[in-house]
Design an enzyme around this catalytic site. Sequence first.
Site, PDB file in Angstrom:
ATOM      1  N   GLY A   8     -52.098  -5.524  37.038  1.00 57.20           N
ATOM      2  CA  GLY A   8     -50.707  -5.798  36.921  1.00 57.20           C
ATOM      3  C   GLY A   8     -49.692  -4.745  37.621  1.00 57.20           C
ATOM      4  N   ALA A   9     -50.412  -4.075  38.775  1.00 54.16           N
ATOM      5  CA  ALA A   9     -49.953  -2.820  39.460  1.00 54.16           C
ATOM      6  C   ALA A   9     -48.817  -3.024  40.556  1.00 54.16           C
ATOM      7  CB  ALA A   9     -51.101  -2.183  40.118  1.00 54.16           C
ATOM      8  N   SER A  10     -48.403  -4.183  40.658  1.00 61.23           N
ATOM      9  CA  SER A  10     -47.484  -4.574  41.774  1.00 61.23           C
ATOM     10  C   SER A  10     -45.966  -4.102  41.607  1.00 61.23           C
ATOM     11  CB  SER A  10     -47.430  -6.175  42.268  1.00 61.23           C
ATOM     12  OG  SER A  10     -46.927  -6.993  41.160  1.00 61.23           O
ATOM     13  N   ARG A  11     -45.648  -3.960  40.535  1.00 60.67           N
ATOM     14  CA  ARG A  11     -44.375  -3.483  40.090  1.00 60.67           C
ATOM     15  C   ARG A  11     -44.375  -2.550  38.609  1.00 60.67           C
ATOM     16  NH1 ARG A  11     -41.295  -9.092  38.431  1.00 60.67           N
ATOM     17  NH2 ARG A  11     -41.786  -8.722  36.164  1.00 60.67           N
ATOM     18  N   ASN A  86     -52.640  -3.027  31.950  1.00 57.46           N
ATOM     19  CA  ASN A  86     -51.310  -2.972  31.948  1.00 57.46           C
ATOM     20  C   ASN A  86     -50.675  -4.387  31.960  1.00 57.46           C
ATOM     21  OD1 ASN A  86     -48.527  -1.783  32.703  1.00 57.46           O
ATOM     22  ND2 ASN A  86     -48.979  -3.004  34.418  1.00 57.46           N
ATOM     23  N   SER A 138     -47.088  -2.505  22.743  1.00 51.66           N
ATOM     24  CA  SER A 138     -45.811  -2.334  22.594  1.00 51.66           C
ATOM     25  C   SER A 138     -45.308  -2.094  21.565  1.00 51.66           C
ATOM     26  CB  SER A 138     -45.335  -3.879  23.083  1.00 51.66           C
ATOM     27  OG  SER A 138     -43.852  -3.694  22.840  1.00 51.66           O
ATOM     28  N   TYR A 151     -45.121 -12.447  21.848  1.00 47.17           N
ATOM     29  CA  TYR A 151     -45.414 -11.415  22.462  1.00 47.17           C
ATOM     30  C   TYR A 151     -45.780 -10.192  21.465  1.00 47.17           C
ATOM     31  CZ  TYR A 151     -44.231  -7.148  25.299  1.00 47.17           C
ATOM     32  OH  TYR A 151     -44.279  -6.082  26.125  1.00 47.17           O
ATOM     33  N   ALA A 153     -47.490 -10.978  18.699  1.00 46.47           N
ATOM     34  CA  ALA A 153     -48.655 -11.189  18.031  1.00 46.47           C
ATOM     35  C   ALA A 153     -49.693 -10.756  19.236  1.00 46.47           C
ATOM     36  CB  ALA A 153     -48.593 -12.795  18.022  1.00 46.47           C
ATOM     37  N   LYS A 155     -49.369  -8.257  21.411  1.00 50.28           N
ATOM     38  CA  LYS A 155     -49.291  -6.892  21.495  1.00 50.28           C
ATOM     39  C   LYS A 155     -49.940  -5.993  20.287  1.00 50.28           C
ATOM     40  CE  LYS A 155     -47.715  -6.364  25.796  1.00 50.28           C
ATOM     41  NZ  LYS A 155     -48.597  -5.812  26.544  1.00 50.28           N
TER      42      LYS A 155
HETATM   43  P1  NAI Z   1     -43.297  -6.103  34.724  1.00 51.09           P
HETATM   44  O1  NAI Z   1     -42.827  -7.453  34.480  1.00 51.09           O
HETATM   45  O2  NAI Z   1     -42.303  -5.452  35.730  1.00 51.09           O
HETATM   46  O3  NAI Z   1     -44.624  -6.138  35.409  1.00 51.09           O
HETATM   47  C1  NAI Z   1     -45.869  -6.948  35.030  1.00 51.09           C
HETATM   48  C2  NAI Z   1     -46.790  -6.813  35.966  1.00 51.09           C
HETATM   49  O4  NAI Z   1     -48.085  -7.660  35.361  1.00 51.09           O
HETATM   50  C3  NAI Z   1     -46.434  -7.386  37.141  1.00 51.09           C
HETATM   51  O5  NAI Z   1     -46.954  -6.851  38.288  1.00 51.09           O
HETATM   52  C4  NAI Z   1     -47.090  -8.927  37.086  1.00 51.09           C
HETATM   53  O6  NAI Z   1     -47.153  -9.472  38.169  1.00 51.09           O
HETATM   54  C5  NAI Z   1     -48.373  -8.535  36.430  1.00 51.09           C
HETATM   55  N1  NAI Z   1     -49.003  -9.906  35.553  1.00 51.09           N
HETATM   56  C6  NAI Z   1     -48.386 -10.474  34.966  1.00 51.09           C
HETATM   57  N2  NAI Z   1     -49.450 -11.452  34.717  1.00 51.09           N
HETATM   58  C7  NAI Z   1     -50.592 -11.294  35.089  1.00 51.09           C
HETATM   59  C8  NAI Z   1     -51.743 -11.885  35.208  1.00 51.09           C
HETATM   60  N3  NAI Z   1     -51.997 -13.080  34.572  1.00 51.09           N
HETATM   61  N4  NAI Z   1     -52.746 -11.351  36.189  1.00 51.09           N
HETATM   62  C9  NAI Z   1     -52.451 -10.232  36.910  1.00 51.09           C
HETATM   63  N5  NAI Z   1     -51.313  -9.727  36.867  1.00 51.09           N
HETATM   64  C10 NAI Z   1     -50.342  -9.819  35.838  1.00 51.09           C
HETATM   65  O7  NAI Z   1     -43.568  -5.576  33.281  1.00 51.09           O
HETATM   66  P2  NAI Z   1     -43.387  -3.955  33.024  1.00 51.09           P
HETATM   67  O8  NAI Z   1     -42.484  -3.811  32.156  1.00 51.09           O
HETATM   68  O9  NAI Z   1     -43.875  -2.939  33.952  1.00 51.09           O
HETATM   69  O10 NAI Z   1     -44.583  -3.903  31.846  1.00 51.09           O
HETATM   70  C11 NAI Z   1     -45.972  -3.649  32.041  1.00 51.09           C
HETATM   71  C12 NAI Z   1     -46.645  -3.635  30.467  1.00 51.09           C
HETATM   72  O11 NAI Z   1     -46.062  -2.818  29.708  1.00 51.09           O
HETATM   73  C13 NAI Z   1     -46.776  -4.942  30.128  1.00 51.09           C
HETATM   74  O12 NAI Z   1     -47.900  -5.104  29.345  1.00 51.09           O
HETATM   75  C14 NAI Z   1     -45.662  -4.895  29.197  1.00 51.09           C
HETATM   76  O13 NAI Z   1     -45.738  -6.155  28.072  1.00 51.09           O
HETATM   77  C15 NAI Z   1     -45.733  -3.542  28.583  1.00 51.09           C
HETATM   78  N6  NAI Z   1     -44.587  -3.214  27.819  1.00 51.09           N
HETATM   79  C16 NAI Z   1     -43.433  -3.020  28.518  1.00 51.09           C
HETATM   80  C17 NAI Z   1     -42.107  -2.362  28.032  1.00 51.09           C
HETATM   81  C18 NAI Z   1     -41.058  -2.517  28.782  1.00 51.09           C
HETATM   82  O14 NAI Z   1     -39.795  -2.126  28.197  1.00 51.09           O
HETATM   83  N7  NAI Z   1     -41.026  -2.668  29.938  1.00 51.09           N
HETATM   84  C19 NAI Z   1     -42.158  -2.125  26.545  1.00 51.09           C
HETATM   85  C20 NAI Z   1     -43.494  -2.234  26.007  1.00 51.09           C
HETATM   86  C21 NAI Z   1     -44.499  -2.791  26.684  1.00 51.09           C
END
Ligand code: NAI
Length: 243
Positions: A8-11, A86, A138, A151, A153, A155
Amino acid sequence: MKTAIVTGASRGIGAVIAKRLNELNYNLVLNYRSSTKSMEELIKSFTNKKTKNIIVKCNISNYQDAKKLIDEAYKNFGKVDALINNAGITRDNILALMTEEEFDEVIATNLKGTFNCCKHIARPMIKQKHGRVVNISSVVGLAGNPGQVNYSASKAGLIGMTKSMARELGKRNILVNAIAPGFIKTEMTDKIPEDIKKEMLKNIPLERLGDPSDIADCVEFLISDKASYITGQVLSVNGGFYM
Ligand code: NAI
């Protein structure tokens, strides 16, 4: 030169972790699900041009796709020093309204997706006799949150998975830890309505959301030599929101 995989590195947090690992001279295997353009832009933005980076488009919730990701990494680099799980999604809804699909989708990506990557990397990492795995959990997996039964569950499940993996793989010199971020400023949290965000801030002693770089700092530490006696732990990075 060391190699790391970031899912999930695209953003968001994943992209910032990738940038940090590039600065630290890691070759990278960057997974993404849809936006090839974002991935190309991310790699263009890397300041360190001496490393090799490959991008692998796949949905980690699919068992065979996740195998492809790990296989590509070993095919290109021969070894993988760190796997950063991630990728994650939210499909928020109160329990009474939550659909089966909303529950299943979140478990499939966050929990099963991480299992898929860990499962496929276990043998090659055991063979190479070292490795680090960091699972992005999380605060919600520790504290719970209304509207996030699915979510939280997923995490919380990751935390159990992290500890079991740490117990299984410690003797193989593979260290497995989780990071439990609080509310971090990304597109995921941009979706939260402003009034709810204001309420949340009242409960954060540091009175601000976290930055993706706060999470990258912890990943950097956990995969470094400085963390060589740490495994099976959950590192909370939440501004004091949950203690
Ligand atoms: P985001 O939504 O900005 O990025 C998530 C990334 O995961 C995206 O690049 C998306 O394309 C990729 N992705 C989603 N499903 C996928 C799949 N099936 N296969 C491959 N890639 C997939 O989310 P963010 O905020 O950057 O979160 C990253 C991690 O951190 C997640 O696991 C999220 O649950 C966790 N997290 C985020 C928090 C926050 O406040 N932003 C808080 C706690 C945990």
